[in-house]
Design a protein around this motif. Structure first.
Motif, mmCIF file in Angstrom:
data_model
loop_
_atom_site.group_PDB
_atom_site.id
_atom_site.type_symbol
_atom_site.label_atom_id
_atom_site.label_comp_id
_atom_site.label_asym_id
_atom_site.label_seq_id
_atom_site.Cartn_x
_atom_site.Cartn_y
_atom_site.Cartn_z
ATOM 1 N N VAL A 180 0.836 -1.201 0.000
ATOM 2 C CA VAL A 180 0.000 0.000 0.000
ATOM 3 C C VAL A 180 0.874 1.254 0.000
ATOM 4 O O VAL A 180 0.653 2.192 -0.773
ATOM 5 C CB VAL A 180 -0.964 -0.006 1.210
ATOM 6 N N ARG A 181 1.880 1.287 0.874
ATOM 7 C CA ARG A 181 2.754 2.453 0.927
ATOM 8 C C ARG A 181 3.560 2.626 -0.362
ATOM 9 O O ARG A 181 3.745 3.747 -0.836
ATOM 10 C CB ARG A 181 3.715 2.346 2.117
ATOM 11 N N LEU A 182 4.019 1.515 -0.915
ATOM 12 C CA LEU A 182 4.783 1.572 -2.157
ATOM 13 C C LEU A 182 3.942 2.191 -3.278
ATOM 14 O O LEU A 182 4.409 3.085 -4.004
ATOM 15 C CB LEU A 182 5.241 0.164 -2.524
ATOM 16 N N CYS A 183 2.708 1.732 -3.404
ATOM 17 C CA CYS A 183 1.825 2.254 -4.461
ATOM 18 C C CYS A 183 1.451 3.714 -4.195
ATOM 19 O O CYS A 183 1.416 4.529 -5.122
ATOM 20 C CB CYS A 183 0.570 1.397 -4.567
ATOM 21 N N ALA A 184 1.171 4.034 -2.927
ATOM 22 C CA ALA A 184 0.831 5.421 -2.591
ATOM 23 C C ALA A 184 1.995 6.349 -2.916
ATOM 24 O O ALA A 184 1.799 7.455 -3.449
ATOM 25 C CB ALA A 184 0.463 5.524 -1.111
ATOM 26 N N GLY A 185 3.208 5.911 -2.616
ATOM 27 C CA GLY A 185 4.381 6.723 -2.927
ATOM 28 C C GLY A 185 4.538 6.953 -4.414
ATOM 29 O O GLY A 185 4.882 8.049 -4.856
ATOM 30 N N ILE A 192 2.089 6.938 -6.669
ATOM 31 C CA ILE A 192 1.022 7.851 -7.086
ATOM 32 C C ILE A 192 1.390 9.293 -6.747
ATOM 33 O O ILE A 192 1.270 10.214 -7.576
ATOM 34 C CB ILE A 192 -0.314 7.465 -6.421
ATOM 35 N N GLN A 193 1.881 9.500 -5.523
ATOM 36 C CA GLN A 193 2.248 10.857 -5.097
ATOM 37 C C GLN A 193 3.446 11.382 -5.891
ATOM 38 O O GLN A 193 3.520 12.575 -6.194
ATOM 39 C CB GLN A 193 2.553 10.858 -3.605
ATOM 40 N N ASP A 194 4.353 10.488 -6.251
ATOM 41 C CA ASP A 194 5.505 10.890 -7.046
ATOM 42 C C ASP A 194 5.065 11.364 -8.430
ATOM 43 O O ASP A 194 5.562 12.370 -8.955
ATOM 44 C CB ASP A 194 6.465 9.710 -7.170
ATOM 45 N N ASP A 195 4.115 10.659 -9.022
ATOM 46 C CA ASP A 195 3.626 11.037 -10.345
ATOM 47 C C ASP A 195 2.924 12.385 -10.321
ATOM 48 O O ASP A 195 2.976 13.149 -11.285
ATOM 49 C CB ASP A 195 2.668 9.970 -10.882
ATOM 50 N N ARG A 196 2.267 12.680 -9.201
ATOM 51 C CA ARG A 196 1.536 13.948 -9.091
ATOM 52 C C ARG A 196 2.460 15.111 -8.749
ATOM 53 O O ARG A 196 2.085 16.264 -8.874
ATOM 54 C CB ARG A 196 0.460 13.841 -8.004
ATOM 55 N N GLN A 197 3.696 14.799 -8.297
ATOM 56 C CA GLN A 197 4.626 15.801 -7.783
ATOM 57 C C GLN A 197 3.983 16.484 -6.571
ATOM 58 O O GLN A 197 3.038 15.990 -5.990
ATOM 59 C CB GLN A 197 5.013 16.798 -8.876
ATOM 60 N N SER A 198 4.507 17.610 -6.161
ATOM 61 C CA SER A 198 4.012 18.278 -4.954
ATOM 62 C C SER A 198 2.745 19.069 -5.254
ATOM 63 O O SER A 198 2.600 19.673 -6.307
ATOM 64 C CB SER A 198 5.089 19.230 -4.420
ATOM 65 N N THR A 199 1.809 19.066 -4.307
ATOM 66 C CA THR A 199 0.623 19.906 -4.433
ATOM 67 C C THR A 199 0.980 21.335 -4.049
ATOM 68 O O THR A 199 1.995 21.587 -3.405
ATOM 69 C CB THR A 199 -0.505 19.392 -3.518
ATOM 70 N N ASP A 206 8.069 6.281 1.193
ATOM 71 C CA ASP A 206 7.027 5.340 0.775
ATOM 72 C C ASP A 206 7.437 4.547 -0.460
ATOM 73 O O ASP A 206 7.290 3.326 -0.504
ATOM 74 C CB ASP A 206 5.724 6.090 0.481
ATOM 75 N N LYS A 207 7.962 5.229 -1.442
ATOM 76 C CA LYS A 207 8.224 4.592 -2.735
ATOM 77 C C LYS A 207 9.451 3.682 -2.707
ATOM 78 O O LYS A 207 9.477 2.635 -3.360
ATOM 79 C CB LYS A 207 8.416 5.682 -3.795
ATOM 80 N N THR A 208 10.480 4.077 -1.946
ATOM 81 C CA THR A 208 11.729 3.325 -1.924
ATOM 82 C C THR A 208 12.049 2.775 -0.534
ATOM 83 O O THR A 208 12.403 1.615 -0.381
ATOM 84 C CB THR A 208 12.901 4.205 -2.404
ATOM 85 N N GLY A 209 11.902 3.618 0.474
ATOM 86 C CA GLY A 209 12.315 3.229 1.823
ATOM 87 C C GLY A 209 11.544 2.065 2.396
ATOM 88 O O GLY A 209 12.116 1.194 3.060
ATOM 89 N N VAL A 210 10.237 2.008 2.139
ATOM 90 C CA VAL A 210 9.407 1.028 2.841
ATOM 91 C C VAL A 210 9.770 -0.410 2.483
ATOM 92 O O VAL A 210 9.774 -1.292 3.347
ATOM 93 C CB VAL A 210 7.907 1.301 2.604
ATOM 94 N N LEU A 211 10.074 -0.684 1.230
ATOM 95 C CA LEU A 211 10.382 -2.071 0.847
ATOM 96 C C LEU A 211 11.738 -2.501 1.410
ATOM 97 O O LEU A 211 11.917 -3.655 1.816
ATOM 98 C CB LEU A 211 10.355 -2.228 -0.674
ATOM 99 N N ILE A 212 12.695 -1.574 1.459
ATOM 100 C CA ILE A 212 13.994 -1.898 2.048
ATOM 101 C C ILE A 212 13.850 -2.050 3.559
ATOM 102 O O ILE A 212 14.512 -2.899 4.177
ATOM 103 C CB ILE A 212 15.035 -0.838 1.642
ATOM 104 N N ALA A 213 12.952 -1.267 4.163
ATOM 105 C CA ALA A 213 12.642 -1.447 5.585
ATOM 106 C C ALA A 213 12.081 -2.838 5.837
ATOM 107 O O ALA A 213 12.451 -3.515 6.809
ATOM 108 C CB ALA A 213 11.654 -0.382 6.042
ATOM 109 N N THR A 214 11.186 -3.280 4.976
ATOM 110 C CA THR A 214 10.603 -4.613 5.121
ATOM 111 C C THR A 214 11.644 -5.697 4.925
ATOM 112 O O THR A 214 11.623 -6.735 5.607
ATOM 113 C CB THR A 214 9.427 -4.781 4.136
#
Length: 333
Positions: A150-155, A157-164, A179-187
């Motif tokens: 979930v965090r990987l996908c959310a990261g 999505i947010q990366d594609d949108r850039q900053s609001t 979310d996009k990179t850190g979470v999987l290495i944390a796991t």
């Protein structure tokens, strides 16, 4: 076949520990090939495309290394490492479609070798294979896998949108990296500790350590994308700059207010598709204090990860975990 190049970037490894890790990576590679195999030759070929291309195997290596803080490698640790690597590989299939990539790990990307639909579906298949493997490790592992996904996908999505408009761009970017990179290495680190019998406080320490080193890995990539030499790295510098991706050096440059940075701020306000403008911006950015600011930020996170490693019991594995973040932060390829 795993070779010592899979250990590249892993410092302070004693011969005995290095031998253990290489043996473990061999088992991970064997298991990966078993898992991605399929009765249909086309599916088997497409599923194994990136497995056969190799790669650093950084995540499974970290799972194996974290396990050495506890009771060491076991079949469960190997399966956990395989589950993490399959999740990573699956995300690469999807990333290459989204980025319209043509190369991955020195070979044609899956979307180029097959087509977008096949690449997406094979990515989904590999996510399913990862879930199968993790399901054999128990309910807690399944929950962690789901939360990670979930965090990987959310990261992404947010990366594609850039900053609001409302968000702090720097804070937004760092959260995306977590979310996009850190979470999987944390796991990866968390699983290694879990399935090697570590107590909960050490598992938590290694999870936090893994997330930090994941961010350090991506931030060093940000810097390398700007400062690397194409002949030495084999990569085209300034790819993110050309695509208008807001990486840490670009964000720091955008925040600068000195008059001498006005031309650079103008250039990096949008994607740089013109070769001459891209070359000008790349040259200005390489000479800008933003590069050193990005390096300092990356080093701070690396030191935080090393500090966490120092709280673990003394061993060859702890020494390697302590040295690894600063080596990742300082890498040149």
């Amino acid at each position: 076949m795993t070779t010592p190049t899979a250990m590249a970037g892993l410092p302070a490894v004693s011969p005995a520990l290095g031998k253990k890790l290489l043996e473990g990576l061999e088992l991970v590679d064997q298991r990966l090939r078993e898992v991605v195999d399929h009765d249909d030759p086309f599916i088997a070929d497409a599923s194994g495309h990136l497995v056969e291309a190799g790669g650093k195997r950084f995540r499974p290596m970290l799972t194996l290394l974290a396990a050495e803080i506890g009771e060491g490698r076991s079949p469960e640790v190997v399966d956990a490492a395989v589950g993490v690597e399959l999740t990573h590989l699956a995300s690469l299939y999807h990333d290459d479609v989204m980025d319209e990539a043509t190369l991955r790990r020195g070979v044609a990307s899956a979307n180029a070798a097959y087509d977008n639909s096949t690449a997406i579906l094979v990515g989904d298949l590999l996510f399913g294979r990862a879930s199968e493997i993790v399901a054999g490790l128990g309910a807690e592992a399944v929950l962690i896998q789901a939360q990670t996904f979930v965090r990987l996908c959310a990261g992404q999505i947010q990366d594609d949108r850039q900053s609001t408009d409302e968000a702090n761009p720097l804070e937004h970017y760092l959260k995306v990296l977590a979310d996009k990179t850190g979470v999987l290495i944390a796991t990866a680190a968390r699983y290694g500790a879990m399935f090697a019998g570590c107590p909960s406080e050490r598992i938590d320490t290694l999870r936090e350590y893994g997330e930090l080193i994941g961010m350090v890995f991506q931030l060093s990539d940000d810097i390398l994308d700007i400062v690397s030499d194409a002949e030495e790295s084999g990569k085209t510098p300034g790819t993110d700059l050309r695509e208008g991706v807001l990486t840490l050096p670009v964000l720091y440059a955008r925040q600068s207010t000195d008059q001498g940075s006005a031309r650079l701020r103008e250039l990096i306000s949008e994607p740089l598709v013109d070769d001459a403008l891209h070359a000008e911006a790349l040259g200005l950015l390489r000479a800008h204090p933003a590069i050193e600011q990005a390096r300092e930020h990356t080093q701070r996170l690396a030191r935080r990860a090393a500090d966490l490693a120092r709280t673990l019991p003394a061993s060859d594995a702890r020494d390697a975990l302590e040295a690894l973040p600063l080596a990742v932060a300082s890498r040149t390829s």
